[in-house]
Design an enzyme around this catalytic site. Structure first.
Site, PDB file in Angstrom:
ATOM      1  N   LYS A 168      90.459  44.401 194.418  1.00  0.00           N
ATOM      2  CA  LYS A 168      90.250  43.006 194.403  1.00  0.00           C
ATOM      3  C   LYS A 168      90.195  42.412 193.082  1.00  0.00           C
ATOM      4  O   LYS A 168      91.028  41.528 192.567  1.00  0.00           O
ATOM      5  CB  LYS A 168      89.231  42.304 195.139  1.00  0.00           C
ATOM      6  N   LYS A 236      83.434  34.310 187.806  1.00  0.00           N
ATOM      7  CA  LYS A 236      82.818  35.495 188.177  1.00  0.00           C
ATOM      8  C   LYS A 236      83.447  36.817 188.303  1.00  0.00           C
ATOM      9  O   LYS A 236      83.003  37.806 188.072  1.00  0.00           O
ATOM     10  CB  LYS A 236      82.202  35.322 189.488  1.00  0.00           C
TER      11      LYS A 236
HETATM   12  P1  NA7 Z   1      82.644  28.701 198.225  1.00  0.00           P
HETATM   13  O1  NA7 Z   1      83.413  27.514 198.818  1.00  0.00           O
HETATM   14  O2  NA7 Z   1      81.967  28.352 196.654  1.00  0.00           O
HETATM   15  O3  NA7 Z   1      81.382  29.058 199.287  1.00  0.00           O
HETATM   16  C1  NA7 Z   1      80.256  29.945 198.972  1.00  0.00           C
HETATM   17  C2  NA7 Z   1      79.559  30.174 200.217  1.00  0.00           C
HETATM   18  O4  NA7 Z   1      78.449  31.334 199.584  1.00  0.00           O
HETATM   19  C3  NA7 Z   1      78.746  28.932 200.619  1.00  0.00           C
HETATM   20  O5  NA7 Z   1      78.497  28.943 201.908  1.00  0.00           O
HETATM   21  C4  NA7 Z   1      77.206  29.161 200.006  1.00  0.00           C
HETATM   22  O6  NA7 Z   1      76.267  28.296 200.585  1.00  0.00           O
HETATM   23  C5  NA7 Z   1      76.988  30.735 199.923  1.00  0.00           C
HETATM   24  N1  NA7 Z   1      76.218  31.160 199.062  1.00  0.00           N
HETATM   25  C6  NA7 Z   1      76.048  31.146 197.796  1.00  0.00           C
HETATM   26  N2  NA7 Z   1      75.000  31.615 197.258  1.00  0.00           N
HETATM   27  C7  NA7 Z   1      74.328  31.846 198.275  1.00  0.00           C
HETATM   28  C8  NA7 Z   1      73.147  32.479 198.387  1.00  0.00           C
HETATM   29  N3  NA7 Z   1      72.412  32.892 197.489  1.00  0.00           N
HETATM   30  N4  NA7 Z   1      72.692  32.978 199.694  1.00  0.00           N
HETATM   31  C9  NA7 Z   1      73.346  32.533 200.635  1.00  0.00           C
HETATM   32  N5  NA7 Z   1      74.592  31.890 200.621  1.00  0.00           N
HETATM   33  C10 NA7 Z   1      74.912  31.722 199.432  1.00  0.00           C
HETATM   34  O7  NA7 Z   1      83.476  29.942 198.050  1.00  0.00           O
HETATM   35  P2  NA7 Z   1      84.629  30.302 198.853  1.00  0.00           P
HETATM   36  O8  NA7 Z   1      84.504  30.091 200.126  1.00  0.00           O
HETATM   37  O9  NA7 Z   1      85.837  29.757 198.138  1.00  0.00           O
HETATM   38  O10 NA7 Z   1      84.595  31.998 198.480  1.00  0.00           O
HETATM   39  C11 NA7 Z   1      83.630  32.716 198.902  1.00  0.00           C
HETATM   40  C12 NA7 Z   1      83.919  34.226 198.399  1.00  0.00           C
HETATM   41  O11 NA7 Z   1      85.012  34.793 198.856  1.00  0.00           O
HETATM   42  C13 NA7 Z   1      83.742  34.451 196.964  1.00  0.00           C
HETATM   43  O12 NA7 Z   1      83.046  35.695 196.605  1.00  0.00           O
HETATM   44  C14 NA7 Z   1      85.122  34.405 196.384  1.00  0.00           C
HETATM   45  O13 NA7 Z   1      85.407  34.920 195.205  1.00  0.00           O
HETATM   46  C15 NA7 Z   1      85.987  34.882 197.481  1.00  0.00           C
HETATM   47  P3  NA7 Z   1      76.032  27.029 200.319  1.00  0.00           P
HETATM   48  O14 NA7 Z   1      76.895  25.975 200.967  1.00  0.00           O
HETATM   49  O15 NA7 Z   1      76.141  26.683 198.970  1.00  0.00           O
HETATM   50  O16 NA7 Z   1      74.588  26.646 200.648  1.00  0.00           O
END
Ligand code: NA7
Length: 294
Positions: A168, A236
């Site tokens: 990836k 990132k």
């Molecule tokens: P998004 O739309 O930014 O969603 C990120 C998700 O990750 C969202 O559900 C966040 O929850 C969650 N999140 C972020 N930090 C945390 C921590 N510390 N603990 C638990 N959950 C967290 O990203 P995408 O859906 O576009 O992409 C997801 C991945 O796929 C990413 O790695 C991309 O590079 C590929 P929130 O709603 O903010 O509470």
């Protein structure tokens, strides 16, 4: 299958919905709760540990390495509910070496770890046409096949644990650099008085054509920089690729230059726009009127 799905962001929400649609029994959890984080037909869980109760497969799609560590091993993490025979699948894009560490930590407990990042962006997540690049042992990868089929159209098994993530990074490195080349070409052409609407069909008729241009050009013509793939996530991934390169003693001078563009675009406040908004930084430097990135 009984699936726990953690992380209902731009990608995860549609992926979990497609699992429900395919008839799987799904429980979902998102760090920030809310009506928009419910998935019709799925049970909304109170914590990762709660979601993972009695699941056969735990699927994660969260932002970064720290987030994966937190949903697995943090307070109320899924760790407490993992039992022998379960499969853990991770579609987040995170560090390949951290992936190997997580897998090694869980192996003695009989839990298989499959890294399964994907390519295809928001629209492919919605219509179930993602492409997965997968790392892990063949048996659990095979068991996950019905779930891959519900969310995507192709699976590339790249090797053992971590190889999906390594792949990836090699993929997104190219997307970032192809887009940067495209954005620089648009900026120079515009500044020299070339009409972009005439340039785009020429690009796609020539050997310069690319899927990245196919996908991004319509948004650029509309000056729509709303996030399909947010700049902060591509930023990132660039950092992850540069870190992995450092660990492997590989030099990536082109990507280092692109990283600087992303650093400055983030400083401009474009983190939550699509990564296509890096174009507006080039336009600003060139003294071209910037539209659509406020
Ligand atoms: P998004 O739309 O930014 O969603 C990120 C998700 O990750 C969202 O559900 C966040 O929850 C969650 N999140 C972020 N930090 C945390 C921590 N510390 N603990 C638990 N959950 C967290 O990203 P995408 O859906 O576009 O992409 C997801 C991945 O796929 C990413 O790695 C991309 O590079 C590929 P929130 O709603 O903010 O509470």
């Amino acid at each position: 299958m009984r699936v726990a799905f953690l992380g209902l962001g731009i990608m995860g929400h549609s992926m979990a919905a497609n699992l429900v649609k395919a008839g799987h029994e799904v429980s979902v959890w998102n760090r920030t709760p809310g009506k928009d984080k419910d998935v019709e037909g799925a049970r909304t869980a109170a914590s990762p540990a709660d979601a993972a109760q009695a699941a056969e497969v735990l699927w994660m799609c969260v932002s970064d390495t720290k987030a994966v560590e937190s949903v697995l091993f943090g307070p109320n993490g899924a760790d407490a509910s993992l039992t022998s025979g379960m499969i853990l699948a991770d579609s987040s894009t995170i560090s390949p070496s951290a992936t190997q560490r997580f897998a090694e930590r869980l192996k003695p407990r009989g839990v298989d770890y499959v890294d399964a990042p994907m390519t295809g962006s928001k629209i492919a997540a919605e219509n179930g046409s993602l492409i997965f690049m997968v790392g892990g042992d063949p048996a659990p990868v095979e068991r996950l096949r019905p779930l891959f089929q519900a969310m995507g159209k192709q699976v590339f098994h790249m090797g053992g644990t971590g190889k999906g993530q390594a792949t990836k990074l090699a993929m997104n490195l190219q997307i970032a650099m192809i887009y940067e080349g495209f954005a620089e070409a648009l900026t120079l052409a515009t500044k020299l008085g070339v009409d972009i609407e005439k340039l785009l069909p020429l690009i796609q008729a020539s050997m310069v054509r690319s899927g990245v241009v196919d996908y991004k050009a319509p948004f650029i013509l509309k000056r729509d920089f709303s996030p399909n793939f947010p700049l902060r996530l591509m930023w990132k991934d660039i950092h992850l690729a540069l870190d992995a390169a450092k660990e492997a003693r590989v030099r990536l001078p082109g990507l280092e230059a692109v990283e600087e563009v992303y650093d400055l675009a983030a400083e401009e406040g474009h983190r939550d726009l699509d990564y296509a908004a890096t174009l507006t930084l080039l336009e600003k430097w060139a003294g071209i009127e910037v539209k659509g990135a406020s």
